[in-house]
Design an enzyme around this catalytic site. Structure first.
Site, mmCIF file in Angstrom:
data_model
loop_
_atom_site.group_PDB
_atom_site.id
_atom_site.type_symbol
_atom_site.label_atom_id
_atom_site.label_comp_id
_atom_site.label_asym_id
_atom_site.label_seq_id
_atom_site.Cartn_x
_atom_site.Cartn_y
_atom_site.Cartn_z
ATOM 1 N N MET A 90 0.805 -1.208 -0.101
ATOM 2 C CA MET A 90 0.008 -0.043 -0.016
ATOM 3 C C MET A 90 0.787 1.400 0.056
ATOM 4 S SD MET A 90 -3.099 -1.294 -0.423
ATOM 5 C CE MET A 90 -4.207 0.009 -0.123
ATOM 6 N N HIS A 125 -2.729 -4.893 -9.923
ATOM 7 C CA HIS A 125 -3.888 -3.990 -9.599
ATOM 8 C C HIS A 125 -5.317 -4.680 -10.003
ATOM 9 C CE1 HIS A 125 -5.353 0.100 -8.640
ATOM 10 N NE2 HIS A 125 -6.253 -0.147 -9.722
ATOM 11 N N ASP A 180 6.329 1.923 -12.259
ATOM 12 C CA ASP A 180 7.153 3.136 -12.303
ATOM 13 C C ASP A 180 7.046 4.162 -11.276
ATOM 14 O OD1 ASP A 180 4.802 4.560 -13.022
ATOM 15 O OD2 ASP A 180 5.340 4.672 -15.139
ATOM 16 N N GLU A 182 -6.662 -12.699 -10.313
ATOM 17 C CA GLU A 182 -5.293 -12.160 -9.829
ATOM 18 C C GLU A 182 -4.660 -13.432 -9.612
ATOM 19 O OE1 GLU A 182 -6.127 -8.179 -7.839
ATOM 20 O OE2 GLU A 182 -5.978 -9.779 -6.515
HETATM 21 C C1 GRF Z 1 -5.286 -7.307 -4.648
HETATM 22 O O1 GRF Z 1 -6.563 -7.251 -4.965
HETATM 23 C C2 GRF Z 1 -4.304 -6.518 -5.243
HETATM 24 O O2 GRF Z 1 -4.724 -6.538 -6.544
HETATM 25 C C3 GRF Z 1 -4.415 -5.454 -4.739
HETATM 26 O O3 GRF Z 1 -4.502 -5.470 -3.389
HETATM 27 C C4 GRF Z 1 -5.021 -6.620 -3.338
HETATM 28 C C5 GRF Z 1 -4.094 -7.504 -2.317
HETATM 29 O O4 GRF Z 1 -4.580 -8.904 -1.945
HETATM 30 N N1 GRF Z 1 -3.163 -4.523 -4.990
HETATM 31 P P1 GRF Z 1 -3.681 -9.807 -1.337
HETATM 32 O O5 GRF Z 1 -2.989 -9.262 0.026
HETATM 33 O O6 GRF Z 1 -2.721 -10.439 -2.026
HETATM 34 O O7 GRF Z 1 -4.539 -10.849 -0.719
#
Ligand code: GRF
Length: 196
Positions: free
Chosen positions: A95, A114, A146, A179
């Site tokens: 974050m 993302h 970046d 993801e």
């Molecule tokens: C995911 O949805 C990712 O895309 C975003 O934050 C979330 C992280 O989830 N950047 P985790 O910690 O991998 O479960």
């Protein structure tokens, strides 16, 4: 066979993407090894997941700053990753904004995932942005990092429909399923390129 690609993972939360990368390594889909996991959140479940898997997992102490990732801290993290032999850095729910000097130490070697089809909905809670906006479609993007926020070159995306009865949470859950396939797949493809 070539040496497994050495990965460092930075996260702040649950670490489900880090887990997906680990699972892909275990199943042989990804020829890699996670050598270091770092979290700016001491409570992040990502740390526990990593330790359960026998991976060194440490807290990045950002000195009380809520969102800032101080430059000297970034230099220290970059050095720690290098010291661990990391070849590719994966941000997985991290974050804070990564900038110089980390980008200089790992040029084109830092990835992020993302939860939207970038360039749509950069920034926080992208799944909620999509629902609030009435989008018909969303998804996830793996991109190079970046100095901007979610602006780096896109590597690959996966699409997810936004359903009429979707809440922010239900959409996020469906995006996360994608993801967990996309991130290991992209890391494997980059690993193959780096070993050519
Ligand atoms: C995911 O949805 C990712 O895309 C975003 O934050 C979330 C992280 O989830 N950047 P985790 O910690 O991998 O479960």
């Amino acid at each position: 066979m070539s040496q497994p690609l050495k990965l460092g993972v930075l996260g702040s939360g649950s670490g489900s993407n880090m887990q997906a990368i680990l699972d892909a390594i275990d199943s042989g889909e990804l020829h890699a090894e996670i050598v270091l996991v770092l979290s700016d959140n001491p409570e992040g479940y990502i740390l526990e997941r990593a330790r359960k898997a026998g991976i060194v997992a440490e807290v990045i102490d950002c000195g009380g700053y809520k969102t800032k990732f101080p430059e000297e801290k970034q230099a220290a993290v970059a050095a720690q990753l290098k010291e661990a032999g990391v070849e590719l850095v994966c941000l997985a729910g991290f974050m804070r904004l990564v900038k110089q000097p980390m980008l200089d130490v790992f040029p084109e070697r830092i990835l992020n995932i993302h939860p939207s089809l970038l360039p749509a909905y950069p920034g926080l809670m992208a799944w909620k942005q999509a629902v609030d906006d009435g989008a018909q479609e969303s998804g996830c993007t793996v991109h190079y990092v970046d100095a901007g926020m979610d602006t780096g070159p896109i590597i690959k995306q996966a699409k997810v429909p936004v359903l009429a009865d979707d809440t922010a949470d239900s959409l996020h859950q469906r995006i996360q399923v994608e993801e967990h396939k996309l991130y290991p797949e992209v890391v494997a493809a980059i690993g193959q390129k780096l070993r050519q």
